[in-house]
Design a protein around this motif. Structure first.
Motif, PDB file in Angstrom:
ATOM      1  N   GLN A   1      43.516 118.616  99.439  1.00 14.68           N
ATOM      2  CA  GLN A   1      42.290 119.162 100.022  1.00 14.68           C
ATOM      3  C   GLN A   1      41.809 120.286  99.109  1.00 14.68           C
ATOM      4  O   GLN A   1      42.533 121.245  98.851  1.00 14.68           O
ATOM      5  N   MET A   2      40.604 120.152  98.588  1.00 14.27           N
ATOM      6  CA  MET A   2      40.137 121.102  97.590  1.00 14.27           C
ATOM      7  C   MET A   2      39.733 122.431  98.211  1.00 14.27           C
ATOM      8  O   MET A   2      39.203 122.488  99.317  1.00 14.27           O
ATOM      9  N   GLU A   3      40.016 123.497  97.467  1.00 17.29           N
ATOM     10  CA  GLU A   3      39.548 124.844  97.778  1.00 17.29           C
ATOM     11  C   GLU A   3      39.077 125.474  96.476  1.00 17.29           C
ATOM     12  O   GLU A   3      39.064 124.825  95.431  1.00 17.29           O
ATOM     13  N   GLU A   4      38.683 126.731  96.521  1.00 23.81           N
ATOM     14  CA  GLU A   4      38.082 127.342  95.336  1.00 23.81           C
ATOM     15  C   GLU A   4      39.081 127.574  94.204  1.00 23.81           C
ATOM     16  O   GLU A   4      38.689 127.646  93.040  1.00 23.81           O
TER      17      GLU A   4
ATOM     18  N   LEU B   1      33.444 119.321  86.596  1.00 21.21           N
ATOM     19  CA  LEU B   1      32.716 120.517  87.002  1.00 21.21           C
ATOM     20  C   LEU B   1      33.413 121.140  88.205  1.00 21.21           C
ATOM     21  O   LEU B   1      33.965 120.427  89.058  1.00 21.21           O
ATOM     22  N   ILE B   2      33.366 122.463  88.285  1.00 24.55           N
ATOM     23  CA  ILE B   2      33.951 123.183  89.410  1.00 24.55           C
ATOM     24  C   ILE B   2      32.971 123.175  90.576  1.00 24.55           C
ATOM     25  O   ILE B   2      31.792 123.508  90.416  1.00 24.55           O
ATOM     26  N   LEU B   3      33.445 122.807  91.747  1.00 29.24           N
ATOM     27  CA  LEU B   3      32.589 122.757  92.923  1.00 29.24           C
ATOM     28  C   LEU B   3      32.542 124.127  93.603  1.00 29.24           C
ATOM     29  O   LEU B   3      33.599 124.704  93.892  1.00 29.24           O
ATOM     30  N   PRO B   4      31.361 124.642  93.875  1.00 36.83           N
ATOM     31  CA  PRO B   4      31.258 125.913  94.593  1.00 36.83           C
ATOM     32  C   PRO B   4      31.599 125.733  96.070  1.00 36.83           C
ATOM     33  O   PRO B   4      31.620 124.606  96.586  1.00 36.83           O
ATOM     34  N   ARG B   5      31.860 126.851  96.734  1.00 36.27           N
ATOM     35  CA  ARG B   5      32.291 126.797  98.131  1.00 36.27           C
ATOM     36  C   ARG B   5      31.294 126.043  99.009  1.00 36.27           C
ATOM     37  O   ARG B   5      31.695 125.274  99.886  1.00 36.27           O
ATOM     38  N   THR B   6      30.001 126.253  98.776  1.00 30.41           N
ATOM     39  CA  THR B   6      29.013 125.591  99.630  1.00 30.41           C
ATOM     40  C   THR B   6      29.144 124.068  99.572  1.00 30.41           C
ATOM     41  O   THR B   6      28.940 123.389 100.580  1.00 30.41           O
ATOM     42  N   MET B   7      29.508 123.537  98.429  1.00 28.26           N
ATOM     43  CA  MET B   7      29.691 122.094  98.310  1.00 28.26           C
ATOM     44  C   MET B   7      31.047 121.658  98.854  1.00 28.26           C
ATOM     45  O   MET B   7      31.162 120.593  99.474  1.00 28.26           O
TER      46      MET B   7
END
Length: 301
Positions: free
Chosen positions: A138-141, A90-96
């Motif tokens: 490091q994850m980003e959008e 699943l793709i993580l939204p920015r808030t997460m």
């Protein structure tokens, strides 16, 4: 360190076990919801779900995340130092992404920026790459575009298969994830130059195209098994090719050249080594041919 772990398939299990074994406090494990599987189509938990239950860890299985504000709030309320993500699905939204103090670290099975996307292990073998590896990112959008923390390499030999490379990278990912948390290495931005994309595989990728070279078809057999597999058709039956090797030979592509399952390709020939009929077990070619001969001159679909 207080963490969340987010992953679903077998690839992610060693990382979960390593983090737990190292004494990190895993506040929650996120994975894909149970799905119907097997002949009875009973709902089955994914490998990470099963491992988390075995370790006594709390599990969350949201079906979606992007617009689920309640799930975003629940994640933020965990008070995490970091989240470790490995093939979650699943793709993580920015808030997460921004909720943990050190952000979300992704265990990606390629040497970024090469092979961003869903199927990097298979893509590396299909392309004939000499090596693959793990990138801790490091994850980003963006899709696998975030800055990199650590890398490790694994050679790809001339007979390397997806299961072999998968297992090597899975073990390496677990080690590097621990190292990244322990060391907090500086990040290195990815360059867009040289970036490649590994799209999600489907059953449409299974049929063998005999106009390709024998070397390319050999890579497909090694890359696409066990899923989605590699197949050809003859006499209305779909036959699965589980192992093969490129060799010399010439003829119209797809033509059976001899009684030992040598098939002409666009360049060279492919010797079929292990085959399977629908509903039957896999067999070495010599045993398979006793019950289902491939007569010389026949053309495979």
């Amino acid at each position: 360190m207080r963490l969340a772990f987010m992953g679903s398939p077998d690839f992610a299990v060693p990382a979960l076990r390593a983090l737990h074994g190292a004494g990190h406090e895993i506040a929650a494990v996120y994975c894909q919801p149970p799905r119907p599987a097997g002949r009875g189509q009973k709902e089955q938990p994914c490998p990470v779900h099963r491992a988390a239950l075995e370790l006594g860890l709390p599990v969350r299985t949201p079906a979606r995340l992007r617009k689920d504000e309640a799930e975003h709030a629940a994640f933020a309320a965990l008070g995490l130092e970091a989240a470790v993500v490995a093939a979650y699905g699943l793709i993580l939204p920015r808030t997460m992404l921004e909720a943990p103090r050190r952000g979300c670290l992704n265990i990606h099975a390629s040497l970024l920026p090469r092979w961003r996307g869903a199927a990097p292990i298979q893509a590396a073998i299909l392309a004939g790459d000499a090596e693959s590896g793990i990138t801790i990112m490091q994850m980003e959008e963006g899709l696998d575009t975030g800055p990199m923390l650590l890398k490790g390499t694994v050679p790809i030999g001339p007979r390397t298969t997806t299961p072999e490379l998968h297992d090597a990278l899975s073990a390496m990912g677990a080690r590097l994830a621990l190292e990244a948390l322990d060391r907090s290495p500086p990040t290195l931005p990815q360059s867009a130059e040289g970036a490649t994309y590994a799209p999600k595989l489907s059953k449409a990728d299974a049929p063998l195209d005999w106009t390709l070279s024998a070397a390319a078809l050999d890579r497909r057999v090694r890359a696409l098994n066990p899923w989605p597999g590699t197949v050809f058709t003859l006499a209305g039956e779909t036959i699965r090719v589980l192992a093969a090797e490129p060799t010399e030979g010439a003829g119209p592509p797809g033509t059976v050249l001899n009684e030992a399952a040598l098939i002409a390709c666009g360049e060279g020939a492919l010797r079929l080594l292990r085959l399977q009929r629908p509903g039957r077990g896999p067999l070495p070619a010599r045993d398979f041919l006793r019950g289902f001969p491939l007569p010389p001159g026949a053309v495979l679909g």
